[in-house]
Scaffold this motif. Structure first.
Motif, PDB file in Angstrom:
ATOM      1  N   LEU A   1     -49.489  14.575 -29.968  1.00 26.93           N
ATOM      2  CA  LEU A   1     -49.978  14.320 -29.012  1.00 26.93           C
ATOM      3  C   LEU A   1     -50.787  15.422 -27.610  1.00 26.93           C
ATOM      4  O   LEU A   1     -51.455  15.242 -26.391  1.00 26.93           O
ATOM      5  CB  LEU A   1     -48.019  13.756 -27.417  1.00 26.93           C
ATOM      6  N   SER A   2     -50.823  16.277 -28.231  1.00 30.47           N
ATOM      7  CA  SER A   2     -51.424  17.751 -27.505  1.00 30.47           C
ATOM      8  C   SER A   2     -53.054  17.290 -27.740  1.00 30.47           C
ATOM      9  O   SER A   2     -53.463  17.978 -26.435  1.00 30.47           O
ATOM     10  CB  SER A   2     -50.918  18.834 -28.821  1.00 30.47           C
ATOM     11  N   VAL A   3     -53.585  16.521 -28.234  1.00 39.42           N
ATOM     12  CA  VAL A   3     -54.905  16.218 -28.562  1.00 39.42           C
ATOM     13  C   VAL A   3     -54.851  15.512 -27.018  1.00 39.42           C
ATOM     14  O   VAL A   3     -56.134  14.814 -26.572  1.00 39.42           O
ATOM     15  CB  VAL A   3     -55.567  14.857 -28.980  1.00 39.42           C
ATOM     16  N   TYR A   4     -53.823  15.098 -26.390  1.00 36.01           N
ATOM     17  CA  TYR A   4     -53.968  14.003 -24.942  1.00 36.01           C
ATOM     18  C   TYR A   4     -54.069  14.817 -23.795  1.00 36.01           C
ATOM     19  O   TYR A   4     -53.153  16.046 -23.882  1.00 36.01           O
ATOM     20  CB  TYR A   4     -52.820  12.491 -25.155  1.00 36.01           C
ATOM     21  N   PRO A   5     -54.623  14.457 -22.327  1.00 34.09           N
ATOM     22  CA  PRO A   5     -54.561  14.925 -21.529  1.00 34.09           C
ATOM     23  C   PRO A   5     -52.401  15.094 -20.936  1.00 34.09           C
ATOM     24  O   PRO A   5     -52.386  14.222 -21.272  1.00 34.09           O
ATOM     25  CB  PRO A   5     -54.607  14.041 -20.539  1.00 34.09           C
ATOM     26  N   LYS A   6     -52.702  16.184 -20.501  1.00 32.91           N
ATOM     27  CA  LYS A   6     -51.109  16.458 -19.936  1.00 32.91           C
ATOM     28  C   LYS A   6     -50.245  15.411 -19.481  1.00 32.91           C
ATOM     29  O   LYS A   6     -49.014  14.226 -19.864  1.00 32.91           O
ATOM     30  CB  LYS A   6     -51.115  17.430 -19.575  1.00 32.91           C
ATOM     31  N   ALA A   7     -51.173  14.666 -18.450  1.00 30.20           N
ATOM     32  CA  ALA A   7     -50.345  13.839 -17.667  1.00 30.20           C
ATOM     33  C   ALA A   7     -50.341  12.233 -18.531  1.00 30.20           C
ATOM     34  O   ALA A   7     -48.961  11.408 -18.273  1.00 30.20           O
ATOM     35  CB  ALA A   7     -51.077  12.902 -16.769  1.00 30.20           C
ATOM     36  N   ILE A   8     -51.081  11.610 -19.880  1.00 26.76           N
ATOM     37  CA  ILE A   8     -50.748  10.354 -20.895  1.00 26.76           C
ATOM     38  C   ILE A   8     -50.161  11.695 -21.790  1.00 26.76           C
ATOM     39  O   ILE A   8     -48.946  10.721 -22.016  1.00 26.76           O
ATOM     40  CB  ILE A   8     -52.522  10.657 -21.488  1.00 26.76           C
ATOM     41  N   GLN A   9     -49.448  12.072 -21.779  1.00 24.64           N
ATOM     42  CA  GLN A   9     -48.689  12.857 -23.209  1.00 24.64           C
ATOM     43  C   GLN A   9     -47.640  12.678 -22.658  1.00 24.64           C
ATOM     44  O   GLN A   9     -46.190  11.921 -22.875  1.00 24.64           O
ATOM     45  CB  GLN A   9     -48.840  14.958 -23.418  1.00 24.64           C
ATOM     46  N   ARG A  10     -47.414  13.131 -20.957  1.00 16.41           N
ATOM     47  CA  ARG A  10     -45.991  12.972 -20.221  1.00 16.41           C
ATOM     48  C   ARG A  10     -45.193  11.552 -19.723  1.00 16.41           C
ATOM     49  O   ARG A  10     -44.234  10.623 -20.397  1.00 16.41           O
ATOM     50  CB  ARG A  10     -46.628  13.394 -18.903  1.00 16.41           C
ATOM     51  N   ALA A  11     -46.772  10.434 -19.968  1.00 11.40           N
ATOM     52  CA  ALA A  11     -46.373   8.519 -20.150  1.00 11.40           C
ATOM     53  C   ALA A  11     -45.717   8.085 -21.528  1.00 11.40           C
ATOM     54  O   ALA A  11     -44.427   7.884 -21.338  1.00 11.40           O
ATOM     55  CB  ALA A  11     -47.656   8.489 -19.356  1.00 11.40           C
ATOM     56  N   ILE A  12     -46.571   8.722 -22.740  1.00 14.74           N
ATOM     57  CA  ILE A  12     -46.313   9.130 -23.152  1.00 14.74           C
ATOM     58  C   ILE A  12     -44.200   9.831 -24.043  1.00 14.74           C
ATOM     59  O   ILE A  12     -44.089   8.137 -24.587  1.00 14.74           O
ATOM     60  CB  ILE A  12     -46.619   9.016 -25.216  1.00 14.74           C
ATOM     61  N   ARG A  13     -44.495  10.467 -24.114  1.00 13.46           N
ATOM     62  CA  ARG A  13     -43.071  10.874 -24.468  1.00 13.46           C
ATOM     63  C   ARG A  13     -42.093  10.260 -23.450  1.00 13.46           C
ATOM     64  O   ARG A  13     -41.455   9.901 -23.513  1.00 13.46           O
ATOM     65  CB  ARG A  13     -43.250  12.702 -23.808  1.00 13.46           C
ATOM     66  N   TYR A  14     -42.639   9.129 -21.983  1.00 17.21           N
ATOM     67  CA  TYR A  14     -41.074   9.120 -20.798  1.00 17.21           C
ATOM     68  C   TYR A  14     -40.976   8.048 -22.229  1.00 17.21           C
ATOM     69  O   TYR A  14     -39.482   7.256 -21.914  1.00 17.21           O
ATOM     70  CB  TYR A  14     -41.829   8.839 -19.942  1.00 17.21           C
ATOM     71  N   TYR A  15     -42.001   7.442 -22.996  1.00 17.39           N
ATOM     72  CA  TYR A  15     -41.543   6.329 -23.414  1.00 17.39           C
ATOM     73  C   TYR A  15     -40.792   5.781 -25.232  1.00 17.39           C
ATOM     74  O   TYR A  15     -39.468   5.673 -25.261  1.00 17.39           O
ATOM     75  CB  TYR A  15     -42.648   5.561 -24.210  1.00 17.39           C
ATOM     76  N   CYS A  16     -40.411   7.373 -24.907  1.00 22.03           N
ATOM     77  CA  CYS A  16     -39.912   8.115 -26.551  1.00 22.03           C
ATOM     78  C   CYS A  16     -38.542   8.326 -26.180  1.00 22.03           C
ATOM     79  O   CYS A  16     -37.467   7.931 -26.985  1.00 22.03           O
ATOM     80  CB  CYS A  16     -41.073   9.429 -27.089  1.00 22.03           C
ATOM     81  N   GLU A  17     -38.164   8.847 -24.404  1.00 23.10           N
ATOM     82  CA  GLU A  17     -36.802   9.990 -24.549  1.00 23.10           C
ATOM     83  C   GLU A  17     -36.369   8.117 -23.524  1.00 23.10           C
ATOM     84  O   GLU A  17     -34.617   8.690 -23.596  1.00 23.10           O
ATOM     85  CB  GLU A  17     -37.602  10.736 -23.463  1.00 23.10           C
ATOM     86  N   HIS A  18     -36.592   7.745 -23.273  1.00 22.54           N
ATOM     87  CA  HIS A  18     -35.691   6.355 -22.274  1.00 22.54           C
ATOM     88  C   HIS A  18     -35.472   5.040 -23.010  1.00 22.54           C
ATOM     89  O   HIS A  18     -36.972   4.388 -23.768  1.00 22.54           O
ATOM     90  CB  HIS A  18     -36.625   5.792 -21.472  1.00 22.54           C
ATOM     91  N   ASP A  19     -34.972   4.017 -23.445  1.00 16.82           N
ATOM     92  CA  ASP A  19     -34.423   3.067 -23.501  1.00 16.82           C
ATOM     93  C   ASP A  19     -35.259   2.204 -22.755  1.00 16.82           C
ATOM     94  O   ASP A  19     -34.223   1.886 -22.014  1.00 16.82           O
ATOM     95  CB  ASP A  19     -33.021   2.682 -23.429  1.00 16.82           C
ATOM     96  N   LEU A  20     -36.316   1.908 -22.793  1.00 12.68           N
ATOM     97  CA  LEU A  20     -36.227   1.592 -21.445  1.00 12.68           C
ATOM     98  C   LEU A  20     -37.051  -0.613 -21.862  1.00 12.68           C
ATOM     99  O   LEU A  20     -36.907  -1.366 -21.447  1.00 12.68           O
ATOM    100  CB  LEU A  20     -38.770   0.961 -21.780  1.00 12.68           C
ATOM    101  N   ALA A  21     -36.163  -1.766 -22.583  1.00  8.72           N
ATOM    102  CA  ALA A  21     -35.962  -2.607 -23.188  1.00  8.72           C
ATOM    103  C   ALA A  21     -35.106  -2.702 -22.363  1.00  8.72           C
ATOM    104  O   ALA A  21     -34.615  -3.920 -22.325  1.00  8.72           O
ATOM    105  CB  ALA A  21     -35.941  -2.050 -24.876  1.00  8.72           C
ATOM    106  N   ALA A  22     -33.748  -1.686 -22.254  1.00  6.24           N
ATOM    107  CA  ALA A  22     -33.034  -1.873 -21.396  1.00  6.24           C
ATOM    108  C   ALA A  22     -32.436  -1.753 -20.140  1.00  6.24           C
ATOM    109  O   ALA A  22     -31.861  -1.983 -18.928  1.00  6.24           O
ATOM    110  CB  ALA A  22     -31.844  -1.315 -21.935  1.00  6.24           C
ATOM    111  N   HIS A  23     -33.877  -0.953 -19.660  1.00  8.47           N
ATOM    112  CA  HIS A  23     -34.084  -0.895 -18.021  1.00  8.47           C
ATOM    113  C   HIS A  23     -34.417  -2.200 -16.873  1.00  8.47           C
ATOM    114  O   HIS A  23     -34.585  -2.971 -17.683  1.00  8.47           O
ATOM    115  CB  HIS A  23     -35.722  -0.126 -18.140  1.00  8.47           C
TER     116      HIS A  23
END
Length: 159
Positions: A12-34
């Motif tokens: 993910l380091s090839v992406y802008p930091k703000a985009i990295q943050r969004a993708i990492r959020y997806y990885c770190e949270h159970d959004l199917a249950a949100h």
């Protein structure tokens, strides 16, 4: 536009930091249950939208663009889903302009557009920048599919 899958071993380091943050959020949270809804994560700089919807035939959907935000769309559950995409060449006719209230312009379908299709499975993401016309929520088969769609709105000025 960029695409990927949170289950892939991506750098993910090839992406802008703000985009990295969004993708990492997806990885770190159970959004199917949100809970569904719209949530400010960092004021108006990062906004999370959790949407439950059914996919629909392409002919019933309108192309859209945003100017203030990058849409980082994520399929958390359900599907499959297709998303249409093409570059904004300035030749699409505006159907509805809601920039002030929702940061969105809907275009009429453009028969001249060379539309590509992104196949989304759970874990897939696609980031659409202001020059990317996109048509989310397209059904992939003969019948609609229920999806849990997550859209992270990333302010362009944070890139």
């Amino acid at each position: 536009m960029l695409t990927g899958n949170v289950f892939a071993n991506e750098d993910l380091s090839v992406y802008p930091k703000a985009i990295q943050r969004a993708i990492r959020y997806y990885c770190e949270h159970d959004l199917a249950a949100h809970a569904p809804g719209r949530f400010a994560l960092d004021g108006d700089r990062l906004i999370l939208q959790v949407i439950d919807q059914d996919t629909a035939p392409r002919a019933t959907l309108r192309p859209e663009v945003h100017r203030k935000y990058v849409d980082v769309q994520f399929l958390a559950a359900g599907g499959p889903e297709r998303i249409g995409w093409y570059p904004d060449m300035g030749d699409s006719e505006v159907d509805e302009e809601l920039l002030a209230s929702r940061d969105i312009i809907f275009y009429k379908n453009n028969p001249q557009a060379r539309e590509s299709v992104i196949e989304m499975q759970p874990g897939s993401y696609a980031a659409f920048f202001p020059g990317d016309v996109h048509i989310p929520g397209i059904q992939a088969g003969d019948a609609p599919a229920r999806i849990r769609k997550i859209v992270m709105k990333v302010a362009v000025d944070t890139l």
